[in-house]
Design an enzyme around this catalytic site. Sequence first.
Site, mmCIF file in Angstrom:
data_model
loop_
_atom_site.group_PDB
_atom_site.id
_atom_site.type_symbol
_atom_site.label_atom_id
_atom_site.label_comp_id
_atom_site.label_asym_id
_atom_site.label_seq_id
_atom_site.Cartn_x
_atom_site.Cartn_y
_atom_site.Cartn_z
ATOM 1 N N HIS A 1 1.406 2.007 -3.542
ATOM 2 C CA HIS A 1 1.783 1.842 -2.133
ATOM 3 C C HIS A 1 0.614 1.308 -1.304
ATOM 4 O O HIS A 1 0.782 0.393 -0.489
ATOM 5 C CB HIS A 1 2.254 3.188 -1.582
ATOM 6 N N HIS B 1 -0.109 -1.925 1.652
ATOM 7 C CA HIS B 1 -0.929 -1.938 2.862
ATOM 8 C C HIS B 1 -2.059 -2.972 2.850
ATOM 9 O O HIS B 1 -2.268 -3.692 3.828
ATOM 10 C CB HIS B 1 -1.529 -0.554 3.089
ATOM 11 N N GLU C 1 4.907 0.554 8.175
ATOM 12 C CA GLU C 1 5.490 1.066 6.935
ATOM 13 C C GLU C 1 6.772 0.338 6.527
ATOM 14 O O GLU C 1 6.945 -0.005 5.358
ATOM 15 C CB GLU C 1 5.777 2.566 7.058
ATOM 16 N N SER D 1 5.947 -2.202 -1.450
ATOM 17 C CA SER D 1 5.534 -1.412 -2.621
ATOM 18 C C SER D 1 6.718 -0.753 -3.314
ATOM 19 O O SER D 1 6.536 0.055 -4.217
ATOM 20 C CB SER D 1 4.517 -0.347 -2.207
#
Length: 379
Positions: free
Chosen positions: A264, A269, A309, A328
């Site tokens: 993730h 990110h 997110e 992700s």
Amino acid sequence: MTELAAQTKNVLKPVNIIFSLNESVGELAESLKIFKKHQVNLLGIESRSSIKVPGYEMMVEVDTSSGNVDGALEELKKESSYFQVIKRDYKDKAGTVPWFPRHIQDLDRFANQILSYGSELDSDHPGFTDPVYRARRTEFADIAFNYKHGTPIPSVVYSAQERGVWKKVYRNLTRLYPTHACYEHNHVFPLLEENCGYSEEDIPQLQKVSDFLKSVTGFQLRPVAGLLSSRDFLAGLAFRVFHSTQYIRHYTRPNYTPEPDVCHELLGHVPLFADPAFAQFSQEIGLASLGASDELIGQLATCYWFTVEFGLCRQNGQLKAYGAGLLSSYGELEWCLSGKPELQSFDPVKTGVQKYPITEQQPLYSVTESFEDAKAKMM
């Protein structure tokens, strides 16, 4: 003992005060006279432009172990147009705002205050009954707990099983990126492969990735053992610091994780933190969180959820994903652009109070026109 003095007793020392005197000319000198008069030592003092009152405000660290602290603070409050005590134990105490980090080194103070997971797993976690996985999570937690700002992030030797999970996730996602990810993500990703060792064969090391980010946007990574509170996590963004996990999801569920993991962080990110506009947008959310009320923290965290997110954006007339939770997750990256979920324009006032599920695919996504537009709406 006055109510003000009571706020400064029986708490961690030093006590931090923010104030702005009624007279702006010679404000610093006048405030120093008050502390000198009452024989109170100061451990630090800074000034900054105030967003609450015209002119400047002072931030001081007061040593409460000597002098007439009560008298100094009472006199200072009377002479101030704005005065607040800052501390972490702030709830139900009038005249205080939550403690917040003033220097990047202050992030060390809450690094161990995780809310869940870390080396302990909930009973519904895929790795709960796996003693090898639980022991491995303890190793990662120890790295995070012992880390201090300014020191190198320890390298990790990932097992063949861990690398196998990464390979499966990496291979599935990189097939979708050309058609589903935003331009900024696809532009940066080859640079990560070239400079940070991104490949399906091995998991990149946080320090190498952090060095690359710092060279392009000033962002850097620091290891974390699990989930931080929204307040502490957002405070890191204010200093362009992203708290990143090093552990990887359990091998039995390579396409699912109930918590952030290294897939993730590094695949979702990191690519966007290398984009200047996105880095600035993320920092603005962090800056807005410093000293904010619990209500505002909740709204900022929700805006973060629907943008950083799980955000979508329009590029050349097409919807693209830029949220890390989408970039992700193979399944959700397909789902978000399937035409089935509901879409709404990003509006911080409305988005900040929008409800959302945590452990299932999102039924609603927020769409931004650009990172600059989203930043302008947040300010």
